[in-house]
Design an enzyme around this catalytic site. Sequence first.
Site, PDB file in Angstrom:
ATOM      1  N   ARG A  95     -31.613   3.281 -29.104  1.00  0.00           N
ATOM      2  CA  ARG A  95     -32.782   2.730 -28.402  1.00  0.00           C
ATOM      3  C   ARG A  95     -33.151   1.351 -28.948  1.00  0.00           C
ATOM      4  O   ARG A  95     -33.547   0.468 -28.204  1.00  0.00           O
ATOM      5  CB  ARG A  95     -33.980   3.675 -28.473  1.00  0.00           C
ATOM      6  CG  ARG A  95     -33.784   4.969 -27.685  1.00  0.00           C
ATOM      7  CD  ARG A  95     -33.470   4.682 -26.200  1.00  0.00           C
ATOM      8  NE  ARG A  95     -33.060   5.861 -25.487  1.00  0.00           N
ATOM      9  CZ  ARG A  95     -31.808   6.237 -25.251  1.00  0.00           C
ATOM     10  NH1 ARG A  95     -30.805   5.539 -25.699  1.00  0.00           N
ATOM     11  NH2 ARG A  95     -31.540   7.308 -24.553  1.00  0.00           N
ATOM     12  N   GLU A  98     -30.618  -0.900 -27.526  1.00  0.00           N
ATOM     13  CA  GLU A  98     -30.984  -1.154 -26.134  1.00  0.00           C
ATOM     14  C   GLU A  98     -32.091  -2.211 -26.049  1.00  0.00           C
ATOM     15  O   GLU A  98     -32.048  -3.103 -25.203  1.00  0.00           O
ATOM     16  CB  GLU A  98     -31.442   0.155 -25.493  1.00  0.00           C
ATOM     17  CG  GLU A  98     -31.793   0.055 -24.033  1.00  0.00           C
ATOM     18  CD  GLU A  98     -32.235   1.404 -23.482  1.00  0.00           C
ATOM     19  OE1 GLU A  98     -33.041   2.088 -24.153  1.00  0.00           O
ATOM     20  OE2 GLU A  98     -31.786   1.764 -22.395  1.00  0.00           O
ATOM     21  N   SER A 121     -35.742 -14.102 -40.968  1.00  0.00           N
ATOM     22  CA  SER A 121     -35.062 -13.415 -42.063  1.00  0.00           C
ATOM     23  C   SER A 121     -35.204 -11.907 -41.965  1.00  0.00           C
ATOM     24  O   SER A 121     -36.275 -11.387 -41.672  1.00  0.00           O
ATOM     25  CB  SER A 121     -35.638 -13.884 -43.402  1.00  0.00           C
ATOM     26  OG  SER A 121     -35.077 -13.140 -44.470  1.00  0.00           O
TER      27      SER A 121
END
Length: 155
Positions: A95, A98, A121
């Site tokens: 997820r 995604e 960073s």
Amino acid sequence: MQSQCQPAPRQALTDAVIAAKARKRLSFEDINQGTGLSLAYTTAALLGQHALPEAAARLVAERLELDEDAIALLQAIPLRGSIPGGVPTDPTIYRFYEMVQIYGTTLKALVHEQFGDGIISAINFKLDIRKVEDPDGGHRAVITLDGKYLPTKPF
């Protein structure tokens, strides 16, 4: 409503959007004004990751001087995911993968627009996750990614 099955047309439109944005010296915020949509959503749409409602598609196309074909393509449901590579198999990690597939180019564009050429960073970095009640029932995860901006330095 149309759905795309190949990424090439939307990528070509994204290239045209970026060229027009640069030529007209517009920010994503300038382009987004008046759409009624969030800056992140509109930016993701212009980078090929979301479909725009017709009124928003027409408004941004006018600002960018795009044609009727571009207006139609901006409304098409895109083939999402702009970052090639291996796919994680763990459902929770997937997820996040995604999310980066859909919003990665948006985050990159907005970081560069707001900070300049550089990175956020992951070493000098803070992460926070909170569980909050969802007004529609259930819960939501509020995830804060707090990384130090590091500019690219010519050498």
